[in-house]
Scaffold this motif. Sequence first.
Motif, PDB file in Angstrom:
ATOM      1  N   THR A 198       0.830  -1.312  -0.358  1.00 47.64           N
ATOM      2  CA  THR A 198       0.441  -0.298  -0.016  1.00 47.64           C
ATOM      3  C   THR A 198       0.923   1.555  -0.114  1.00 47.64           C
ATOM      4  OG1 THR A 198      -1.581  -1.094   1.271  1.00 47.64           O
ATOM      5  CG2 THR A 198      -2.449   1.553   1.039  1.00 47.64           C
ATOM      6  N   SER A 199       2.122   1.098   0.562  1.00 51.43           N
ATOM      7  CA  SER A 199       3.145   2.617   0.879  1.00 51.43           C
ATOM      8  C   SER A 199       3.346   2.548  -0.511  1.00 51.43           C
ATOM      9  CB  SER A 199       4.298   2.261   1.725  1.00 51.43           C
ATOM     10  OG  SER A 199       3.477   1.694   2.883  1.00 51.43           O
ATOM     11  N   MET A 200       3.568   1.148  -1.212  1.00 52.14           N
ATOM     12  CA  MET A 200       4.090   1.739  -2.653  1.00 52.14           C
ATOM     13  C   MET A 200       3.214   2.623  -3.561  1.00 52.14           C
ATOM     14  SD  MET A 200       5.479  -0.915  -5.763  1.00 52.14           S
ATOM     15  CE  MET A 200       6.940  -2.180  -4.666  1.00 52.14           C
ATOM     16  N   LYS A 201       1.780   2.172  -3.581  1.00 49.38           N
ATOM     17  CA  LYS A 201       1.005   2.461  -4.096  1.00 49.38           C
ATOM     18  C   LYS A 201       0.894   4.178  -3.830  1.00 49.38           C
ATOM     19  CE  LYS A 201      -1.616  -2.002  -5.196  1.00 49.38           C
ATOM     20  NZ  LYS A 201      -3.120  -2.422  -3.913  1.00 49.38           N
ATOM     21  N   ILE A 202       0.639   4.463  -2.348  1.00 51.27           N
ATOM     22  CA  ILE A 202       0.277   5.521  -2.070  1.00 51.27           C
ATOM     23  C   ILE A 202       2.352   6.474  -2.738  1.00 51.27           C
ATOM     24  CG2 ILE A 202       1.004   7.568  -0.245  1.00 51.27           C
ATOM     25  CD1 ILE A 202      -0.750   5.023   1.784  1.00 51.27           C
ATOM     26  N   ILE A 203       2.989   6.146  -2.920  1.00 47.66           N
ATOM     27  CA  ILE A 203       4.210   6.947  -2.973  1.00 47.66           C
ATOM     28  C   ILE A 203       3.817   7.106  -4.730  1.00 47.66           C
ATOM     29  CG2 ILE A 203       6.764   6.538  -3.494  1.00 47.66           C
ATOM     30  CD1 ILE A 203       7.009   5.603  -0.840  1.00 47.66           C
ATOM     31  N   ARG A 204       3.459   6.337  -5.002  1.00 43.91           N
ATOM     32  CA  ARG A 204       3.453   6.137  -6.778  1.00 43.91           C
ATOM     33  C   ARG A 204       2.251   7.289  -6.890  1.00 43.91           C
ATOM     34  NH1 ARG A 204       4.342  -0.093  -8.764  1.00 43.91           N
ATOM     35  NH2 ARG A 204       7.117   0.429  -8.498  1.00 43.91           N
ATOM     36  N   ALA A 205       1.222   7.552  -6.464  1.00 41.83           N
ATOM     37  CA  ALA A 205       0.035   8.393  -6.394  1.00 41.83           C
ATOM     38  C   ALA A 205       0.354   9.842  -6.022  1.00 41.83           C
ATOM     39  CB  ALA A 205      -1.376   8.226  -5.766  1.00 41.83           C
ATOM     40  N   SER A 206       1.636  10.085  -5.231  1.00 42.42           N
ATOM     41  CA  SER A 206       1.177  11.280  -4.410  1.00 42.42           C
ATOM     42  C   SER A 206       2.051  11.948  -5.391  1.00 42.42           C
ATOM     43  CB  SER A 206       2.081  10.937  -3.088  1.00 42.42           C
ATOM     44  OG  SER A 206       3.002  12.275  -2.427  1.00 42.42           O
ATOM     45  N   GLY A 207       1.433  13.515  -5.100  1.00 42.35           N
ATOM     46  CA  GLY A 207       1.809  15.186  -6.004  1.00 42.35           C
ATOM     47  C   GLY A 207       2.049  15.707  -5.089  1.00 42.35           C
ATOM     48  N   CYS A 208       2.924  15.147  -3.958  1.00 39.34           N
ATOM     49  CA  CYS A 208       4.013  15.897  -2.954  1.00 39.34           C
ATOM     50  C   CYS A 208       5.330  14.775  -2.664  1.00 39.34           C
ATOM     51  CB  CYS A 208       3.133  16.298  -1.269  1.00 39.34           C
ATOM     52  SG  CYS A 208       2.808  15.525  -0.588  1.00 39.34           S
ATOM     53  N   PRO A 209       6.376  15.846  -1.704  1.00 38.79           N
ATOM     54  CA  PRO A 209       7.233  14.139  -1.159  1.00 38.79           C
ATOM     55  C   PRO A 209       6.780  13.618   0.000  1.00 38.79           C
ATOM     56  CG  PRO A 209       8.101  17.208  -1.199  1.00 38.79           C
ATOM     57  CD  PRO A 209       6.049  17.147  -1.659  1.00 38.79           C
ATOM     58  N   VAL A 210       7.657  12.256  -0.182  1.00 39.10           N
ATOM     59  CA  VAL A 210       6.487  11.612   0.580  1.00 39.10           C
ATOM     60  C   VAL A 210       7.888  10.496   1.650  1.00 39.10           C
ATOM     61  CG1 VAL A 210       6.013   9.049   0.763  1.00 39.10           C
ATOM     62  CG2 VAL A 210       5.160  10.558  -1.083  1.00 39.10           C
ATOM     63  N   MET A 211       7.861  10.746   2.985  1.00 37.99           N
ATOM     64  CA  MET A 211       9.103  10.268   3.986  1.00 37.99           C
ATOM     65  C   MET A 211       8.158   9.195   4.422  1.00 37.99           C
ATOM     66  SD  MET A 211      10.171  12.556   7.431  1.00 37.99           S
ATOM     67  CE  MET A 211      11.665  13.670   6.422  1.00 37.99           C
ATOM     68  N   MET A 212       9.491   7.773   4.129  1.00 37.39           N
ATOM     69  CA  MET A 212       9.240   6.754   4.549  1.00 37.39           C
ATOM     70  C   MET A 212       9.553   6.561   5.772  1.00 37.39           C
ATOM     71  SD  MET A 212       7.222   4.899   3.193  1.00 37.39           S
ATOM     72  CE  MET A 212       7.476   2.527   4.074  1.00 37.39           C
ATOM     73  N   LEU A 213       9.181   6.124   7.068  1.00 34.76           N
ATOM     74  CA  LEU A 213       9.481   6.028   8.693  1.00 34.76           C
ATOM     75  C   LEU A 213       9.919   4.613   8.942  1.00 34.76           C
ATOM     76  CD1 LEU A 213       7.020   8.255  10.518  1.00 34.76           C
ATOM     77  CD2 LEU A 213       8.943   8.571   9.644  1.00 34.76           C
ATOM     78  N   PRO A 214      11.299   4.737   9.282  1.00 35.36           N
ATOM     79  CA  PRO A 214      11.630   3.305  10.261  1.00 35.36           C
ATOM     80  C   PRO A 214      10.270   2.774  10.681  1.00 35.36           C
ATOM     81  CG  PRO A 214      13.486   4.795  10.525  1.00 35.36           C
ATOM     82  CD  PRO A 214      12.505   5.215  10.245  1.00 35.36           C
ATOM     83  N   ARG A 215      10.445   0.530  10.709  1.00 35.02           N
ATOM     84  CA  ARG A 215       9.493   0.612  12.131  1.00 35.02           C
ATOM     85  C   ARG A 215      10.057   0.535  13.590  1.00 35.02           C
ATOM     86  NH1 ARG A 215       8.418  -5.798  12.746  1.00 35.02           N
ATOM     87  NH2 ARG A 215       6.812  -6.294  13.767  1.00 35.02           N
ATOM     88  N   THR A 216       9.121   0.969  13.995  1.00 37.00           N
ATOM     89  CA  THR A 216       9.464   1.409  15.409  1.00 37.00           C
ATOM     90  C   THR A 216       8.783   0.538  16.169  1.00 37.00           C
ATOM     91  OG1 THR A 216       8.009   3.064  16.158  1.00 37.00           O
ATOM     92  CG2 THR A 216       9.337   3.754  15.274  1.00 37.00           C
ATOM     93  N   PRO A 217       9.821   0.031  17.359  1.00 36.96           N
ATOM     94  CA  PRO A 217       9.628  -1.265  18.310  1.00 36.96           C
ATOM     95  C   PRO A 217       8.464  -0.628  18.847  1.00 36.96           C
ATOM     96  CG  PRO A 217      11.306   0.050  19.110  1.00 36.96           C
ATOM     97  CD  PRO A 217      11.208   0.401  17.458  1.00 36.96           C
ATOM     98  N   PRO A 218       6.892  -2.064  19.443  1.00 39.28           N
ATOM     99  CA  PRO A 218       6.182  -1.190  20.551  1.00 39.28           C
ATOM    100  C   PRO A 218       6.628  -0.326  21.038  1.00 39.28           C
ATOM    101  CG  PRO A 218       6.016  -3.431  19.442  1.00 39.28           C
ATOM    102  CD  PRO A 218       6.592  -2.105  18.873  1.00 39.28           C
TER     103      PRO A 218
END
Length: 322
Positions: free
Chosen positions: A269-289
Amino acid sequence: MKIEHILAGFIPETRGRDGLALAVLLARQAGARLTVAHVHPPAWPTPGPGKVDAEWRAYITAQAAQALQQARLALADVRDVPIDYVLEADRGSGRGLVRLAGRLGADTVVIGSAPRGARSRIALGSTADQLLHASPVPVALAPRGYAEDHPPAIRRLAVAYRRGPASDDAVRPATEIAAALGTPLHLITLVVSRGMRVKAAEQTLDRLRERAAADLREAARGCGVEVTTQVLEGGDVAAALGGAECEGALLVCASSTTGPLRRVFLGDTSMKIIRASGCPVMMLPRTPPPRPAEPAGSTRGAVPSDTATHGAVSPMRDNCGL
């Protein structure tokens, strides 16, 4: 999550300048320093015959120096951000940036879109693929053409959100980034529909709006960041995201729960969002709960008996709201 040292990957092409434009905006707004890096191929591991090896070394050294010189020229007018320039040798530019970020202590990596992307959209190439499956720090991607048409500042931090472990754990670092940039926080939940307009569906959508607003207010409580919410609907991810306000925005996505902890890991889903976004995208690392608080009177390490029935959230395949 702090933004104090930004690492921008640069190549002497339009996409390199797009990444620089976003990196300068973030560094200026967060009061961070910027390191511009060019990753070039390493010399052959074993010496070649005659002068071939020396000629190859001289060639890649000259090309790398020229690339950094173009970066200096592109940023010649930037006086309010401290900037360093470095070279790194690696067979993979993304892997080289990951290693360099660790060595320099950079807390964010920024690159531009791959060249095949449409204008104002992000395409993922080999460099992004390596970063989005291994980086221990957030990775920001600039759309194609961002250097020519970017806002004077980031005015809003949008978070692609769906209630669940990944998105819930990403709200805290997202609010910290918003605070560092001095921007409000905006929760976006994407609802993919097939155009069916029945009363039950409308009631579900209304409940989703109310739940999303309540979830983010609770998650961001005490962070000192203004919070707004929005539910976007469309026939697919691209259509739904098309209703978002992109001017001056930075869109944040959490990593997939299928990836390793403390690493960026791109989900479907993140890949689809990145490709569809019209603005910069920042991906965060997975954080431990965060570790749950131990109830009064319990022994160390005991699990509260009501964990399974109060506030439990089922794991989901990906992180962003759908």
